[in-house]
Design a protein around this motif. Structure first.
Motif, PDB file in Angstrom:
ATOM      1  N   VAL A  19     -11.191  -5.964   1.875  1.00  0.00           N
ATOM      2  CA  VAL A  19     -10.586  -4.664   2.204  1.00  0.00           C
ATOM      3  C   VAL A  19     -11.624  -3.768   2.869  1.00  0.00           C
ATOM      4  N   ARG A  20     -12.852  -3.796   2.369  1.00  0.00           N
ATOM      5  CA  ARG A  20     -13.912  -2.935   2.922  1.00  0.00           C
ATOM      6  C   ARG A  20     -14.187  -3.262   4.394  1.00  0.00           C
ATOM      7  N   THR A  21     -13.997  -4.515   4.781  1.00  0.00           N
ATOM      8  CA  THR A  21     -14.268  -4.906   6.165  1.00  0.00           C
ATOM      9  C   THR A  21     -13.027  -4.844   7.057  1.00  0.00           C
ATOM     10  N   SER A  22     -11.897  -4.472   6.500  1.00  0.00           N
ATOM     11  CA  SER A  22     -10.660  -4.383   7.284  1.00  0.00           C
ATOM     12  C   SER A  22     -10.221  -2.921   7.391  1.00  0.00           C
ATOM     13  N   ARG A  23     -10.377  -2.354   8.561  1.00  0.00           N
ATOM     14  CA  ARG A  23      -9.977  -0.961   8.752  1.00  0.00           C
ATOM     15  C   ARG A  23      -8.496  -0.779   8.422  1.00  0.00           C
ATOM     16  N   THR A  24      -7.672  -1.746   8.785  1.00  0.00           N
ATOM     17  CA  THR A  24      -6.234  -1.656   8.536  1.00  0.00           C
ATOM     18  C   THR A  24      -5.933  -1.609   7.046  1.00  0.00           C
ATOM     19  N   GLN A  25      -6.538  -2.526   6.276  1.00  0.00           N
ATOM     20  CA  GLN A  25      -6.288  -2.553   4.836  1.00  0.00           C
ATOM     21  C   GLN A  25      -6.841  -1.304   4.144  1.00  0.00           C
ATOM     22  N   ALA A  26      -8.046  -0.894   4.519  1.00  0.00           N
ATOM     23  CA  ALA A  26      -8.642   0.294   3.907  1.00  0.00           C
ATOM     24  C   ALA A  26      -7.833   1.546   4.261  1.00  0.00           C
ATOM     25  N   ALA A  27      -7.363   1.635   5.494  1.00  0.00           N
ATOM     26  CA  ALA A  27      -6.597   2.810   5.929  1.00  0.00           C
ATOM     27  C   ALA A  27      -5.311   2.969   5.127  1.00  0.00           C
ATOM     28  N   ARG A  28      -4.709   1.854   4.715  1.00  0.00           N
ATOM     29  CA  ARG A  28      -3.492   1.923   3.900  1.00  0.00           C
ATOM     30  C   ARG A  28      -3.746   2.563   2.543  1.00  0.00           C
ATOM     31  N   LEU A  29      -4.996   2.471   2.070  1.00  0.00           N
ATOM     32  CA  LEU A  29      -5.332   2.966   0.732  1.00  0.00           C
ATOM     33  C   LEU A  29      -5.909   4.377   0.732  1.00  0.00           C
ATOM     34  N   LEU A  30      -6.317   4.884   1.887  1.00  0.00           N
ATOM     35  CA  LEU A  30      -6.903   6.229   1.960  1.00  0.00           C
ATOM     36  C   LEU A  30      -5.863   7.239   2.434  1.00  0.00           C
ATOM     37  N   HIS A  31      -5.721   8.305   1.679  1.00  0.00           N
ATOM     38  CA  HIS A  31      -4.807   9.392   2.017  1.00  0.00           C
ATOM     39  C   HIS A  31      -5.237  10.010   3.356  1.00  0.00           C
ATOM     40  N   PRO A  32      -4.300  10.516   4.164  1.00  0.00           N
ATOM     41  CA  PRO A  32      -4.680  11.153   5.436  1.00  0.00           C
ATOM     42  C   PRO A  32      -5.685  12.299   5.263  1.00  0.00           C
ATOM     43  N   ASP A  33      -5.678  12.975   4.113  1.00  0.00           N
ATOM     44  CA  ASP A  33      -6.607  14.078   3.856  1.00  0.00           C
ATOM     45  C   ASP A  33      -7.772  13.657   2.960  1.00  0.00           C
ATOM     46  N   PHE A  34      -8.077  12.364   2.908  1.00  0.00           N
ATOM     47  CA  PHE A  34      -9.137  11.835   2.057  1.00  0.00           C
ATOM     48  C   PHE A  34     -10.466  12.554   2.287  1.00  0.00           C
ATOM     49  N   THR A  35     -11.171  12.820   1.166  1.00  0.00           N
ATOM     50  CA  THR A  35     -12.547  13.317   1.196  1.00  0.00           C
ATOM     51  C   THR A  35     -13.342  12.587   0.122  1.00  0.00           C
ATOM     52  N   GLU A  36     -14.638  12.543   0.307  1.00  0.00           N
ATOM     53  CA  GLU A  36     -15.521  11.956  -0.695  1.00  0.00           C
ATOM     54  C   GLU A  36     -16.845  12.688  -0.693  1.00  0.00           C
ATOM     55  N   VAL A  37     -17.397  12.842  -1.887  1.00  0.00           N
ATOM     56  CA  VAL A  37     -18.786  13.234  -2.050  1.00  0.00           C
ATOM     57  C   VAL A  37     -19.452  12.008  -2.652  1.00  0.00           C
ATOM     58  N   GLY A  38     -20.230  11.322  -1.841  1.00  0.00           N
ATOM     59  CA  GLY A  38     -20.812  10.057  -2.252  1.00  0.00           C
ATOM     60  C   GLY A  38     -21.987  10.223  -3.195  1.00  0.00           C
ATOM     61  N   VAL A 107       3.880   5.353  -1.894  1.00  0.00           N
ATOM     62  CA  VAL A 107       2.617   4.617  -1.889  1.00  0.00           C
ATOM     63  C   VAL A 107       1.505   5.498  -2.461  1.00  0.00           C
ATOM     64  N   TRP A 108       0.719   4.919  -3.382  1.00  0.00           N
ATOM     65  CA  TRP A 108      -0.427   5.619  -3.951  1.00  0.00           C
ATOM     66  C   TRP A 108      -1.626   5.450  -3.034  1.00  0.00           C
ATOM     67  N   ARG A 109      -2.284   6.587  -2.720  1.00  0.00           N
ATOM     68  CA  ARG A 109      -3.449   6.567  -1.827  1.00  0.00           C
ATOM     69  C   ARG A 109      -4.576   7.406  -2.421  1.00  0.00           C
ATOM     70  N   LEU A 110      -5.811   6.979  -2.164  1.00  0.00           N
ATOM     71  CA  LEU A 110      -6.981   7.699  -2.652  1.00  0.00           C
ATOM     72  C   LEU A 110      -7.127   9.011  -1.888  1.00  0.00           C
ATOM     73  N   TYR A 111      -7.088  10.110  -2.622  1.00  0.00           N
ATOM     74  CA  TYR A 111      -7.149  11.453  -2.040  1.00  0.00           C
ATOM     75  C   TYR A 111      -8.579  12.010  -2.054  1.00  0.00           C
ATOM     76  N   HIS A 112      -9.292  11.803  -3.167  1.00  0.00           N
ATOM     77  CA  HIS A 112     -10.670  12.291  -3.272  1.00  0.00           C
ATOM     78  C   HIS A 112     -11.462  11.371  -4.190  1.00  0.00           C
ATOM     79  N   HIS A 113     -12.726  11.170  -3.831  1.00  0.00           N
ATOM     80  CA  HIS A 113     -13.615  10.342  -4.649  1.00  0.00           C
ATOM     81  C   HIS A 113     -14.979  11.011  -4.726  1.00  0.00           C
ATOM     82  N   GLN A 114     -15.600  10.900  -5.904  1.00  0.00           N
ATOM     83  CA  GLN A 114     -16.987  11.375  -6.054  1.00  0.00           C
ATOM     84  C   GLN A 114     -17.768  10.353  -6.827  1.00  0.00           C
TER      85      GLN A 114
END
Length: 123
Positions: A19-38, A107-114
């Motif tokens: 999934v990490r190497t597939s932009r298509t698969q990862a994009a399905r899981l990230l919300h359009p407004d996704f943010t992250e503080v790594g 569909v459940w999508r990742l909205y924010h991650h820290q």
């Protein structure tokens, strides 16, 4: 499947090299407004994350992987789930927190991650 189960499944998919190497698969899981503080302190948006994900730790099937422990979740609202867990990768620990939102299409999508690094020697 409950919202918490859906979010856990999605979170684990995002740690999968395929999934990490597939932009298509990862994009399905990230919300359009996704943010992250790594764990590095860097702030990420969706497009930046999708571009960088294939080169990040855990993307190489033969390389280091994220070891996940203690993942728990709570449904905060009908369409919002909060997950917390720890990862270890190459000896570095991080505590992680994710907010997942269910879209109108169900569909459940990742909205924010820290990610917060855990100093060496911390229990």
């Amino acid at each position: 499947m409950t919202g918490v189960e859906e979010a856990v499944a999605g979170e684990l998919r995002l740690l999968d090299p395929a999934v990490r190497t597939s932009r298509t698969q990862a994009a399905r899981l990230l919300h359009p407004d996704f943010t992250e503080v790594g764990a590095s302190g860097r702030r990420w948006g969706r497009d930046d994350m999708l571009a960088a994900l294939p080169g990040m730790t855990g993307a190489d099937p033969g390389g280091p992987r994220h070891e996940v422990s203690g993942m728990t979740g709570v449904q905060l609202a009908p369409d919002v789930v909060h997950l917390t867990y720890e990862t270890v990768v190459e000896g570095r620990r991080a505590r992680r927190s994710s907010l997942w939102r269910r879209s109108p299409d169900g569909v459940w999508r990742l909205y924010h991650h820290q990610g917060t690094p855990v100093p060496e020697g911390t229990p």
